[in-house]
Design a protein around this motif. Structure first.
Motif, PDB file in Angstrom:
ATOM      1  N   ARG A 501       0.435  -8.406  10.362  1.00 21.70           N
ATOM      2  CA  ARG A 501      -0.086  -9.145  11.436  1.00 21.70           C
ATOM      3  C   ARG A 501      -1.239  -8.445  12.531  1.00 21.70           C
ATOM      4  NH1 ARG A 501       3.382 -11.820  16.540  1.00 21.70           N
ATOM      5  NH2 ARG A 501       3.704 -13.098  14.509  1.00 21.70           N
ATOM      6  N   PHE A 502      -0.423  -6.497  12.932  1.00 23.88           N
ATOM      7  CA  PHE A 502      -1.237  -5.605  13.321  1.00 23.88           C
ATOM      8  C   PHE A 502      -2.201  -5.492  11.871  1.00 23.88           C
ATOM      9  CE2 PHE A 502      -1.173  -1.750  15.698  1.00 23.88           C
ATOM     10  CZ  PHE A 502      -1.277  -1.481  16.911  1.00 23.88           C
ATOM     11  N   TYR A 503      -2.281  -4.946  11.501  1.00 21.00           N
ATOM     12  CA  TYR A 503      -3.165  -4.615  10.556  1.00 21.00           C
ATOM     13  C   TYR A 503      -4.527  -5.428  10.542  1.00 21.00           C
ATOM     14  CZ  TYR A 503      -2.568  -0.823   7.788  1.00 21.00           C
ATOM     15  OH  TYR A 503      -1.803   0.907   7.827  1.00 21.00           O
ATOM     16  N   LYS A 504      -4.129  -7.378  10.762  1.00 22.57           N
ATOM     17  CA  LYS A 504      -5.508  -7.350  11.381  1.00 22.57           C
ATOM     18  C   LYS A 504      -5.863  -7.601  12.373  1.00 22.57           C
ATOM     19  CE  LYS A 504      -3.622 -11.873   8.167  1.00 22.57           C
ATOM     20  NZ  LYS A 504      -2.672 -13.464   8.498  1.00 22.57           N
ATOM     21  N   ASN A 505      -4.871  -7.245  13.683  1.00 18.43           N
ATOM     22  CA  ASN A 505      -5.731  -7.128  15.093  1.00 18.43           C
ATOM     23  C   ASN A 505      -6.474  -5.751  15.037  1.00 18.43           C
ATOM     24  OD1 ASN A 505      -2.519  -7.750  16.491  1.00 18.43           O
ATOM     25  ND2 ASN A 505      -4.224  -8.953  15.686  1.00 18.43           N
ATOM     26  N   LEU A 506      -6.056  -4.941  14.071  1.00 17.17           N
ATOM     27  CA  LEU A 506      -6.896  -3.194  14.026  1.00 17.17           C
ATOM     28  C   LEU A 506      -8.315  -3.574  12.994  1.00 17.17           C
ATOM     29  CD1 LEU A 506      -3.753  -0.969  12.543  1.00 17.17           C
ATOM     30  CD2 LEU A 506      -4.780  -1.143  14.963  1.00 17.17           C
ATOM     31  N   GLU A 507      -7.849  -4.422  12.265  1.00 18.68           N
ATOM     32  CA  GLU A 507      -8.911  -5.247  11.188  1.00 18.68           C
ATOM     33  C   GLU A 507     -10.200  -5.844  12.440  1.00 18.68           C
ATOM     34  OE1 GLU A 507     -10.856  -6.992   7.285  1.00 18.68           O
ATOM     35  OE2 GLU A 507      -8.826  -7.057   7.862  1.00 18.68           O
ATOM     36  N   SER A 508      -9.759  -6.591  13.568  1.00 20.03           N
ATOM     37  CA  SER A 508     -10.544  -6.850  14.316  1.00 20.03           C
ATOM     38  C   SER A 508     -10.792  -5.975  15.380  1.00 20.03           C
ATOM     39  CB  SER A 508     -10.007  -8.391  15.446  1.00 20.03           C
ATOM     40  OG  SER A 508      -8.787  -7.660  15.523  1.00 20.03           O
ATOM     41  N   MET A 509     -10.618  -4.795  15.118  1.00 21.10           N
ATOM     42  CA  MET A 509     -10.951  -4.227  15.698  1.00 21.10           C
ATOM     43  C   MET A 509     -11.881  -3.244  15.963  1.00 21.10           C
ATOM     44  SD  MET A 509      -7.492  -2.981  19.404  1.00 21.10           S
ATOM     45  CE  MET A 509      -7.327  -1.969  18.051  1.00 21.10           C
ATOM     46  N   ILE A 510     -11.574  -2.269  14.941  1.00 20.47           N
ATOM     47  CA  ILE A 510     -11.986  -1.424  14.040  1.00 20.47           C
ATOM     48  C   ILE A 510     -13.258  -1.650  12.802  1.00 20.47           C
ATOM     49  CG2 ILE A 510     -10.651   1.090  14.932  1.00 20.47           C
ATOM     50  CD1 ILE A 510      -9.491   1.205  11.859  1.00 20.47           C
ATOM     51  N   GLY A 511     -13.139  -3.057  12.433  1.00 19.39           N
ATOM     52  CA  GLY A 511     -13.874  -3.639  11.520  1.00 19.39           C
ATOM     53  C   GLY A 511     -13.218  -3.237   9.651  1.00 19.39           C
ATOM     54  N   TYR A 512     -12.096  -2.603   9.823  1.00 17.87           N
ATOM     55  CA  TYR A 512     -11.408  -2.266   8.361  1.00 17.87           C
ATOM     56  C   TYR A 512     -10.106  -1.825   8.564  1.00 17.87           C
ATOM     57  CZ  TYR A 512     -11.643   2.581   9.669  1.00 17.87           C
ATOM     58  OH  TYR A 512     -12.141   3.761  10.511  1.00 17.87           O
ATOM     59  N   ARG A 513      -9.257  -2.418   7.428  1.00 15.58           N
ATOM     60  CA  ARG A 513      -8.125  -2.043   7.456  1.00 15.58           C
ATOM     61  C   ARG A 513      -7.982  -0.745   6.828  1.00 15.58           C
ATOM     62  NH1 ARG A 513      -4.573  -6.546   6.320  1.00 15.58           N
ATOM     63  NH2 ARG A 513      -2.904  -5.136   5.009  1.00 15.58           N
ATOM     64  N   PRO A 514      -6.760  -0.037   8.232  1.00 14.68           N
ATOM     65  CA  PRO A 514      -6.366   1.361   7.900  1.00 14.68           C
ATOM     66  C   PRO A 514      -5.863   2.009   7.113  1.00 14.68           C
ATOM     67  CG  PRO A 514      -5.934   0.598   9.720  1.00 14.68           C
ATOM     68  CD  PRO A 514      -6.580  -0.293   9.317  1.00 14.68           C
ATOM     69  N   SER A 515      -5.277   2.510   6.541  1.00 13.96           N
ATOM     70  CA  SER A 515      -4.949   3.216   5.171  1.00 13.96           C
ATOM     71  C   SER A 515      -4.001   3.062   5.209  1.00 13.96           C
ATOM     72  CB  SER A 515      -4.913   4.681   4.761  1.00 13.96           C
ATOM     73  OG  SER A 515      -4.300   5.172   3.849  1.00 13.96           O
ATOM     74  N   PRO A 516      -2.832   2.083   4.111  1.00  9.59           N
ATOM     75  CA  PRO A 516      -1.489   1.395   4.046  1.00  9.59           C
ATOM     76  C   PRO A 516      -0.594   2.337   4.293  1.00  9.59           C
ATOM     77  CG  PRO A 516      -2.642   1.632   1.662  1.00  9.59           C
ATOM     78  CD  PRO A 516      -3.424   1.623   2.771  1.00  9.59           C
TER      79      PRO A 516
END
Length: 659
Positions: A501-516
């Motif tokens: 869920r936090f990865y979804k939040n990060l994607e909404s902020m920076i525009g992409y998913r960070p490294s797993p």
């Protein structure tokens, strides 16, 4: 705990049925044109950084501090030279960078300081309380380094440095600038048979250097025990007052002015470090010092203590667990690429530690060459390096007052930005909890905070104040407290809230998913690693000893543990308190207390990231957001009734009445 990863995932028909029309969000940060604009006089708008570089330099200034200059080089040589870099880099990858990124991104997402960011999981708000307590302790005692630096800096404006000779009123008959000659003379005299010669042989063991006597008999005028506080050192009181005045000037106007000050306080120390390295590299013995700093001792790699030192150093130097990184991140714009910033800051931080070792050990090599002693005999860590070893080395250089002024000015700047950013983190934490009362009175609140910390600091500028300082330093912000909070930060975000869920939040902020790899570290690697270091620290814990000789009384050790536990106990205590005071069954209480409190600025990102259907991990319950900004649980019956009822229109007057 696995349910935490999908509390907000049951959004399949929210958008379809118009349920989102009744969503309203907490509006603690009104902006022009918002529905609460009429209340903006009561809650001033929250600041943001004027430029991205302001944020980066503030993080550099806070994280890159005295530990990089005086602790890392010492640990490196003590733990096998270049071999120490292996565990150090490993802990950066699996601990330092992931938690550093977690704290900054969490602050940016929640737009809150140390307290408010844990609205993401209310049952764990004790983490915010704990970090605020720790940063308060740090603010009270860390300023003493600035106090001593100001004192040394002021005493450097003379033709001959006062700690260079034994011809001062505070010097004793045992003061000497040439230990080798004194030892040889005593040995020759000791071969005689007279009692006087035997006395001389005994006295040689009490010989002290002028810098040691300056530090203990002039600067500190230290007493024999913590039970003898002595008098206030009025010179140090004035230096402490000056340090707090400078700190207040830096923070009183908010982060926009702070962001400009760090252009100087964060960058100028690098200029001084380069000057010290260039000068040190030209001195005889410098190459031996650098070789001693880096020469690998491969037998050390198997020692547990080396790995513990590497892990704790990473968490110290990255300033993790203090809540200030979340505060700095909270002033970013929502779409700032904090992921990229994290790697930039990590490289700068670690490179500074490594680079400073060359500047320090080039001079230590010169000192060993001049005194004809092993380098290990002149190497020091902590305040011993800054106020004993390095000042002594400066006296051996041409134009020693100039180099002394530069060195202590660098120490002052390195400590200053760490200090005022730490105070900023404390102010942000409380201001976000009481925005109506404090945000519009920032200058007054900052002034009161500085005064309180100054009064606490007076206990450390007495003649017995060094004993008090050591208790604060050893216990209140120790590796135990920082590791304890870092572990719970990872557990909370990865398992209670949900890493996915936090990865979804990060994607909404920076525009992409960070490294797993970040997610894997938060879920497994970092908590397990931190727990192992923490357990090893507890097992190998040694009671505090000052100057390798003075043992603290039982009540002094007890006071130190009180400082440590006052923050550590907050996490379980707050969780238990919230479970006891919340209504419902145990399962219902846990679900309520692990349901995030959504802020108004997250509305757009929230709806975008949860518009697609997904299975809920909460059984037949789905969260909704009420007018007070808190999510609540809807059971299946309420959800069906909601679907059969036309969604109400968004009522702005109703929203305003809540605020």
């Amino acid at each position: 705990m696995a349910h935490g990863s999908s509390d907000f995932d049951s959004r399949g028909d929210i958008m379809e049925n118009g349920y989102a029309n009744r969503l309203s969000f907490r509006n603690d940060d009104p902006s022009p044109g918002s529905v609460a604009d009429s209340k903006s006089e009561k809650i001033p708008q929250r600041e943001t950084w004027d430029k991205k570089l302001d944020f980066l330099l503030s993080c550099v200034g806070f994280a890159v501090g005295l530990g990089n200059v005086w602790r890392f080089p010492y640990l490196c040589y003590k733990n096998g030279g270049g071999v120490f870099l292996i565990p150090y880099v490993i802990f950066i990858i699996i601990g330092g960078v992931p938690v550093f990124f977690l704290e900054i991104s969490l602050g940016q997402y929640m737009k809150q300081g140390a307290f408010g960011v844990w609205d993401i999981c209310p049952i764990m708000k004790g983490i915010g309380m704990a970090s605020t307590i720790v940063v308060f302790f740090c603010n009270c005692y860390y300023i003493m380094v600035l106090t001593w630096a100001i004192y040394y800096f002021a005493r450097s404006f003379v033709a001959v440095l006062p700690w260079a000779t034994c011809n001062n009123p505070w010097n004793t008959e045992f003061c000497t600038t040439n230990f080798s000659s004194a030892s040889n003379m005593s040995i020759e005299q000791g071969n005689g048979t007279s009692n006087g010669n035997l006395t001389t042989l005994v006295n040689v063991t009490r010989l002290t250097s002028p810098i040691t006597e300056f530090w203990e008999r002039e600067v500190l005028q230290i007493t024999d025990s913590i039970t003898e506080p002595g008098e206030l050192r009025w010179q140090l009181v004035l230096c402490l007052l000056a340090a707090w005045i400078i700190c207040y000037i830096c923070i009183c106007k908010g982060v926009r002015s702070t962001g400009k000050i760090v252009y100087f306080t964060a960058l100028f120390p690098y200029v001084v470090l380069v000057c010290l390295l260039v000068r040190g590299a030209t001195l005889p013995g410098a190459a031996d010092g650098i070789r001693f700093y880096l020469q690998p001792n491969w037998t050390k790699i198997t020692e547990t203590k080396v790995w513990i030192d590497a892990g704790t150093q990473v968490f110290f130097s990255y300033a993790i667990g203090l809540g200030a990184l979340s505060a700095l991140g909270s002033y970013n714009v929502y779409n700032n690429n904090c992921y990229k910033d994290c790697f930039i800051l990590a490289i700068v931080n670690s490179a500074t530690s490594f680079f400073s070792g060359f500047a320090i050990f080039s001079l230590l090599g010169f000192m060993a060459y001049e005194q004809n002693v092993p380098i290990a005999d002149v190497a020091e860590s902590g305040p011993g390096l800054a106020f004993l070893a390095y000042p002594k080395g400066v006296t051996m250089m041409p134009l020693s007052p100039l180099w002394s002024c530069l060195f202590f000015f660098m120490i002052l700047l390195l400590g200053l930005d760490s200090q005022f950013v730490g105070v900023e983190g404390f102010l942000t934490a409380l201001t976000d909890v009481f925005p109506r009362q404090l945000r519009g009175r920032r200058e007054l609140f900052a002034g009161c905070t500085c005064i309180v910390c100054f009064l606490v600091g007076l206990s450390m500028v007495t003649q017995g104040g060094m004993y008090v300082f050591q208790i604060f330093d050893y216990y209140s912000a120790s590796g135990m407290t920082l590791l304890w909070m870092s572990m719970w930060e990872c557990v909370t975000v990865a398992w209670f809230y949900g890493a996915e869920r936090f990865y979804k939040n990060l994607e909404s902020m920076i525009g992409y998913r960070p490294s797993p790899y970040m997610k894997w570290c938060w879920q497994f690697v970092t908590p397990i690693t931190v727990l192992c270091i923490l357990l090893s620290t507890w097992v190998n814990h040694q009671p505090l000893v000052y100057n390798r000789t003075y043992k603290y009384p039982g009540w002094g050790i007890g006071l130190g543990w009180l400082f440590a536990l006052s923050s550590m106990i907050c996490i379980p205590a707050v969780a238990v308190f919230k479970m006891v005071t919340t209504s419902g069954s145990m399962l219902e209480r846990f679900k309520k207390l692990t349901t995030p409190i959504i802020q108004r600025h997250q509305q757009k990102a929230f709806m975008a990231s949860h518009a697609e259907p997904a299975d809920s991990g909460n059984g037949d319950c789905m969260p909704c957001i009420e007018g007070n900004g808190r999510t609540s649980i809807m059971n299946e019956t309420e959800e069906q009734a909601q679907r059969l009822t036309p969604p109400p229109k968004y009522d702005e007057s109703h929203f305003q009445s809540r605020h």
